[in-house]
Design a protein around this motif. Sequence first.
Motif, PDB file in Angstrom:
ATOM      1  N   TYR A  10      55.984  39.949  39.626  1.00 53.80           N
ATOM      2  CA  TYR A  10      54.916  38.992  39.367  1.00 53.80           C
ATOM      3  C   TYR A  10      53.597  39.741  39.240  1.00 53.80           C
ATOM      4  CZ  TYR A  10      54.305  39.285  44.484  1.00 53.80           C
ATOM      5  OH  TYR A  10      54.128  39.724  45.768  1.00 53.80           O
ATOM      6  N   ARG A  11      52.644  39.062  38.591  1.00 49.53           N
ATOM      7  CA  ARG A  11      51.370  39.749  38.356  1.00 49.53           C
ATOM      8  C   ARG A  11      50.541  39.718  39.645  1.00 49.53           C
ATOM      9  NH1 ARG A  11      47.682  35.032  35.490  1.00 49.53           N
ATOM     10  NH2 ARG A  11      48.627  33.424  36.762  1.00 49.53           N
ATOM     11  N   ILE A  12      49.890  40.825  39.910  1.00 44.93           N
ATOM     12  CA  ILE A  12      49.001  40.885  41.063  1.00 44.93           C
ATOM     13  C   ILE A  12      47.609  40.494  40.575  1.00 44.93           C
ATOM     14  CG2 ILE A  12      48.022  42.367  42.862  1.00 44.93           C
ATOM     15  CD1 ILE A  12      51.055  41.807  43.092  1.00 44.93           C
ATOM     16  N   HIS A  13      47.027  39.525  41.244  1.00 43.34           N
ATOM     17  CA  HIS A  13      45.761  38.975  40.761  1.00 43.34           C
ATOM     18  C   HIS A  13      44.577  39.915  41.000  1.00 43.34           C
ATOM     19  CE1 HIS A  13      46.448  35.099  39.040  1.00 43.34           C
ATOM     20  NE2 HIS A  13      47.300  34.772  40.001  1.00 43.34           N
ATOM     21  N   THR A  14      43.613  39.751  40.103  1.00 39.05           N
ATOM     22  CA  THR A  14      42.294  40.379  40.259  1.00 39.05           C
ATOM     23  C   THR A  14      41.293  39.226  40.274  1.00 39.05           C
ATOM     24  OG1 THR A  14      41.957  40.444  37.881  1.00 39.05           O
ATOM     25  CG2 THR A  14      43.002  42.385  38.879  1.00 39.05           C
ATOM     26  N   GLU A  15      40.039  39.541  40.516  1.00 36.04           N
ATOM     27  CA  GLU A  15      39.035  38.477  40.492  1.00 36.04           C
ATOM     28  C   GLU A  15      39.017  37.802  39.117  1.00 36.04           C
ATOM     29  OE1 GLU A  15      35.780  40.751  42.083  1.00 36.04           O
ATOM     30  OE2 GLU A  15      36.679  40.651  44.092  1.00 36.04           O
ATOM     31  N   ARG A  42      35.254  36.565  45.139  1.00 35.76           N
ATOM     32  CA  ARG A  42      35.365  37.848  45.868  1.00 35.76           C
ATOM     33  C   ARG A  42      36.692  37.944  46.581  1.00 35.76           C
ATOM     34  NH1 ARG A  42      29.307  38.582  47.911  1.00 35.76           N
ATOM     35  NH2 ARG A  42      28.513  37.448  46.133  1.00 35.76           N
ATOM     36  N   GLU A  43      37.254  39.145  46.555  1.00 36.95           N
ATOM     37  CA  GLU A  43      38.461  39.389  47.353  1.00 36.95           C
ATOM     38  C   GLU A  43      37.985  39.721  48.765  1.00 36.95           C
ATOM     39  OE1 GLU A  43      41.751  40.228  49.261  1.00 36.95           O
ATOM     40  OE2 GLU A  43      40.778  42.123  48.840  1.00 36.95           O
ATOM     41  N   ILE A  44      38.356  38.884  49.715  1.00 31.02           N
ATOM     42  CA  ILE A  44      37.832  39.046  51.072  1.00 31.02           C
ATOM     43  C   ILE A  44      38.937  39.354  52.083  1.00 31.02           C
ATOM     44  CG2 ILE A  44      35.806  37.553  50.759  1.00 31.02           C
ATOM     45  CD1 ILE A  44      37.582  35.364  52.256  1.00 31.02           C
ATOM     46  N   GLY A  45      40.148  39.605  51.576  1.00 33.81           N
ATOM     47  CA  GLY A  45      41.284  39.782  52.496  1.00 33.81           C
ATOM     48  C   GLY A  45      41.072  40.989  53.391  1.00 33.81           C
ATOM     49  N   ASP A  46      40.962  40.731  54.682  1.00 27.56           N
ATOM     50  CA  ASP A  46      40.892  41.871  55.595  1.00 27.56           C
ATOM     51  C   ASP A  46      42.094  41.832  56.516  1.00 27.56           C
ATOM     52  OD1 ASP A  46      40.317  39.710  57.074  1.00 27.56           O
ATOM     53  OD2 ASP A  46      38.502  40.490  58.024  1.00 27.56           O
ATOM     54  N   GLY A  47      43.081  41.038  56.107  1.00 27.63           N
ATOM     55  CA  GLY A  47      44.291  40.919  56.914  1.00 27.63           C
ATOM     56  C   GLY A  47      45.256  42.046  56.596  1.00 27.63           C
ATOM     57  N   ASN A  48      46.468  41.873  57.036  1.00 28.98           N
ATOM     58  CA  ASN A  48      47.432  42.957  56.963  1.00 28.98           C
ATOM     59  C   ASN A  48      48.442  42.808  55.843  1.00 28.98           C
ATOM     60  OD1 ASN A  48      46.253  44.009  59.259  1.00 28.98           O
ATOM     61  ND2 ASN A  48      47.574  42.847  60.624  1.00 28.98           N
ATOM     62  N   LEU A  49      48.396  41.669  55.127  1.00 29.99           N
ATOM     63  CA  LEU A  49      49.527  41.366  54.257  1.00 29.99           C
ATOM     64  C   LEU A  49      49.190  40.906  52.848  1.00 29.99           C
ATOM     65  CD1 LEU A  49      51.288  39.344  57.021  1.00 29.99           C
ATOM     66  CD2 LEU A  49      52.472  41.128  55.818  1.00 29.99           C
ATOM     67  N   VAL A  64      42.070  31.329  47.293  1.00 33.93           N
ATOM     68  CA  VAL A  64      43.319  31.657  46.602  1.00 33.93           C
ATOM     69  C   VAL A  64      43.947  32.819  47.366  1.00 33.93           C
ATOM     70  CG1 VAL A  64      44.357  32.548  44.480  1.00 33.93           C
ATOM     71  CG2 VAL A  64      42.468  30.897  44.356  1.00 33.93           C
ATOM     72  N   LYS A  65      45.158  32.595  47.824  1.00 34.11           N
ATOM     73  CA  LYS A  65      45.830  33.627  48.619  1.00 34.11           C
ATOM     74  C   LYS A  65      47.080  34.071  47.875  1.00 34.11           C
ATOM     75  CE  LYS A  65      47.887  34.238  53.196  1.00 34.11           C
ATOM     76  NZ  LYS A  65      48.045  33.673  54.535  1.00 34.11           N
ATOM     77  N   GLN A  66      47.256  35.363  47.725  1.00 30.66           N
ATOM     78  CA  GLN A  66      48.460  35.870  47.065  1.00 30.66           C
ATOM     79  C   GLN A  66      49.168  36.874  47.972  1.00 30.66           C
ATOM     80  OE1 GLN A  66      48.150  38.339  43.449  1.00 30.66           O
ATOM     81  NE2 GLN A  66      49.947  37.245  42.670  1.00 30.66           N
ATOM     82  N   ALA A  67      50.456  36.660  48.122  1.00 28.82           N
ATOM     83  CA  ALA A  67      51.264  37.579  48.928  1.00 28.82           C
ATOM     84  C   ALA A  67      51.541  38.828  48.108  1.00 28.82           C
ATOM     85  CB  ALA A  67      52.575  36.905  49.314  1.00 28.82           C
TER      86      ALA A  67
END
Length: 421
Positions: A10-15, A42-49, A64-67
């Motif tokens: 699957y495609r990995i998203h960008t802004e 803005r990509e703000i993910g500071d999590g682990n996954l 918008v959250k993408q695994a």
Amino acid sequence: MSSSEESEAYRIHTEGSVRDMIAGQPGLAVRLGGIPAGWDIREIGDGNLNLVFRLAGPQGGLIVKQALPYLRLAGPSWPLSKARSFYESLALRQFGRLQPGALPALLYADAADAVIVMELLHPHVTLRNALLHGRRLAALSDHLSSYLANTLFHTSDAFLPPEKKAALMARYAGNHEMLAVTDMLVFTEPFRSSARNRWTSPELDSLVAELKADAVLLRRVEALRQRFLNNSQALLHGDLHTSSIMVTETETRIIDPEFVFYGPIGFDLGMLVGDLLLNCLAQAGHRHDVDYSCWTLRLVETIWLEFGCRFEQLRLQHQGSLSGHEAAGPCLQVILRDTVGYAAIEMMRRVLGLAHVADFELIEDRAARAACERATLLLSRRIIMSDAIDSIHALTAQVRSLVHSGSRMPSPSRRSAYGLL
Ligand code: SR1
Ligand code: MG
């Protein structure tokens, strides 16, 4: 989720691609308002996954959250399937039905692209952040104990007949990859040698070696792990630490249920209690506000006591509607025993394993940080080894005495020693 969907790339998203995706969905775009080119993304993910994009427009915001196809914290060397995004969307709906308003509203889910779109929680911050800023949140225990009692009771066999509980378990059984992540990162690696582990070295080296060589401790950790793997009491959030909770003064929201699975009720409670206690122990390295640490301990007590009351109330109400003695469900004493054990495991793995927490990481003075972590490890070992912690007060008393002993030590180095060096 079908296995063909599972295996697709699957495609990995960008802004940019997130902008296009939302612009193509009028029902979502209208929530932002204005024109797509004007949206702030803005990509703000500071999590682990995952990747997490925050979108803001003149009318409002979205998340918008993408695994990602791998564990972000470990990098591409630890591949993960996108299935967790699908299970997260199921869990957001399921827990949202059981405790309306307690989770962000799910607005859109695309399992093929591992994407979910949710309402933006604003001006919420993570509970971890709020605790690190010394905020006292009056409604927190009420919100958390209601969420816990309602979700755990209504998915357990205290409420569901066996066939319905089995069907619900089957619906979430495919999230086994996340179960394996928890097994590895919470119960296994922190207590063994692993290249992914890290700790404050060399300060803690000898204690870490001692813990890993402590056969009795390891047997007890293994017993807790066995209960975690084999005791399917209720549908758990599965990762209920203080960064999975967003707060304002008046609202509490539970986020990120991507580790959702059937397990022991005490695991959700234990992870939460463990993170609250470790914050309390880390306070000595920050502002060292004993009053605030005591507030946190009262919070732990209140969450447990209110949870217990609500769970028993639900049980009584439900039993009143049954004809026989069926559906008694797990007893509170067993839930407490598990809560205490999992709280201690959670504290230990945050010092020893791969996934560390800001509570300790942000302590600038290295000696103070090592001392807080040492105190946490020693306390956690004592808790796991003890058979005498049979009430929440017996647990908090252990932490309270450490907090007070720290406060009697005037110099930073003495204080940092916490009486345990
Ligand atoms: C790489 S995943 C590490 C940790 O982050 C998640 O929030 C879970 O707690 C997991 O153990
Ligand atoms: Mg998370």
